[in-house]
Design a protein around this motif. Structure first.
Motif, PDB file in Angstrom:
ATOM      1  N   GLY A  20     -38.788 -23.824 -38.836  1.00  0.00           N
ATOM      2  CA  GLY A  20     -39.757 -22.757 -39.089  1.00  0.00           C
ATOM      3  C   GLY A  20     -39.188 -21.367 -38.939  1.00  0.00           C
ATOM      4  O   GLY A  20     -39.145 -20.602 -39.896  1.00  0.00           O
ATOM      5  N   LEU A  61     -44.818 -19.512 -48.132  1.00  0.00           N
ATOM      6  CA  LEU A  61     -46.013 -20.312 -47.852  1.00  0.00           C
ATOM      7  C   LEU A  61     -45.925 -21.689 -48.495  1.00  0.00           C
ATOM      8  O   LEU A  61     -46.276 -22.699 -47.872  1.00  0.00           O
ATOM      9  N   ILE A  62     -45.425 -21.748 -49.723  1.00  0.00           N
ATOM     10  CA  ILE A  62     -45.241 -23.039 -50.385  1.00  0.00           C
ATOM     11  C   ILE A  62     -44.242 -23.884 -49.610  1.00  0.00           C
ATOM     12  O   ILE A  62     -44.463 -25.077 -49.370  1.00  0.00           O
ATOM     13  N   LEU A 117     -43.406 -23.625 -46.422  1.00  0.00           N
ATOM     14  CA  LEU A 117     -43.952 -23.975 -45.120  1.00  0.00           C
ATOM     15  C   LEU A 117     -44.937 -25.134 -45.236  1.00  0.00           C
ATOM     16  O   LEU A 117     -44.867 -26.102 -44.477  1.00  0.00           O
ATOM     17  N   ILE A 118     -45.836 -25.053 -46.202  1.00  0.00           N
ATOM     18  CA  ILE A 118     -46.825 -26.126 -46.392  1.00  0.00           C
ATOM     19  C   ILE A 118     -46.126 -27.415 -46.819  1.00  0.00           C
ATOM     20  O   ILE A 118     -46.403 -28.495 -46.284  1.00  0.00           O
ATOM     21  N   GLY A 119     -45.198 -27.303 -47.764  1.00  0.00           N
ATOM     22  CA  GLY A 119     -44.469 -28.489 -48.228  1.00  0.00           C
ATOM     23  C   GLY A 119     -43.617 -29.106 -47.135  1.00  0.00           C
ATOM     24  O   GLY A 119     -43.591 -30.331 -46.971  1.00  0.00           O
ATOM     25  N   THR A 136     -44.072 -28.851 -43.895  1.00  0.00           N
ATOM     26  CA  THR A 136     -44.974 -29.435 -42.896  1.00  0.00           C
ATOM     27  C   THR A 136     -45.497 -30.775 -43.378  1.00  0.00           C
ATOM     28  O   THR A 136     -45.544 -31.748 -42.618  1.00  0.00           O
ATOM     29  N   TYR A 137     -45.874 -30.843 -44.655  1.00  0.00           N
ATOM     30  CA  TYR A 137     -46.371 -32.098 -45.227  1.00  0.00           C
ATOM     31  C   TYR A 137     -45.284 -33.175 -45.166  1.00  0.00           C
ATOM     32  O   TYR A 137     -45.544 -34.298 -44.744  1.00  0.00           O
TER      33      TYR A 137
END
Length: 146
Positions: free
Chosen positions: A31, A128-129, A131-133, A135-136
Motif C-alpha cells: 500500500g 484507486l483502480i 488499490l481496489i484491484g 485488495t481484491y
C-alpha cells in the motif's frame, strides 16, 4: 531530473551490470510503497508537462505510470515487476526525445495547468483502480489459503 530518475530507478547496485532504485525497493511495503511510487512517478510526469512535452508523449508517460502502478499493486509479484520495469527511466527518455525533436517549443501557462490537472486526475484514478484491484486479489489469495 536525471539525478531524481537515477535515484528512483537505478541507485542501488544488486549484481554486476544490474541496478534497482528506491522505487522498486519501497514497492515491497504494501500500500504505502505503491502510493509513494505513484507520487514519485507523477513528479517525473509533471516535470515533463512543465518542460512542454507534447500530448502524445504525455499520454505514453501516463501509460508507463499506469502499468507500473496497476501491476505493482499485485502483492509481491508486482513488487518484483517494479524492480525491472523502470517507468521513470522510460519517461525521462521520452521527455528528452520529445524536447530534442522540438527544441525551443513553448507551451502556454493555461495548457500546462490543464495537462497537469489531467495528469494528477489520471494518477488518482489509476491509484484507486490499483488499490481496489490489489485488495481484491489479496483477499482472493487469502481466502484461497483458508
Amino acid at each position: 531530473m536525471c539525478i531524481r530518475d537515477r535515484l528512483l530507478d537505478e541507485s542501488i547496485p544488486v549484481a554486476p551490470g544490474r541496478r534497482v532504485g528506491v522505487d522498486g525497493v519501497v514497492s515491497f511495503i504494501p500500500g504505502v510503497g505503491d502510493a509513494a511510487g505513484l507520487v514519485a512517478s507523477m513528479v517525473v510526469v509533471l516535470a515533463g508537462v512543465a518542460a512542454g512535452v507534447s500530448l502524445p508523449t504525455l499520454t505514453l508517460m501516463m501509460v508507463h505510470v499506469g502499468i507500473d502502478t496497476i501491476v505493482g499493486a499485485v502483492p509481491f509479484l508486482g513488487a518484483v515487476f517494479d524492480l525491472g520495469y523502470k517507468a521513470n527511466t522510460r519517461n525521462l527518455r521520452l521527455i528528452e526525445r520529445d524536447l530534442a525533436d522540438r527544441a525551443g517549443a513553448r507551451r502556454s501557462a493555461l495548457k500546462v495547468f490543464a495537462l497537469s490537472a489531467a495528469a494528477i486526475t489520471g494518477a488518482v484514478v489509476l491509484f484507486l483502480i490499483a488499490l481496489i484491484g490489489g485488495t481484491y486479489l489479496f483477499a482472493r489469495l487469502i481466502a484461497g489459503l483458508f
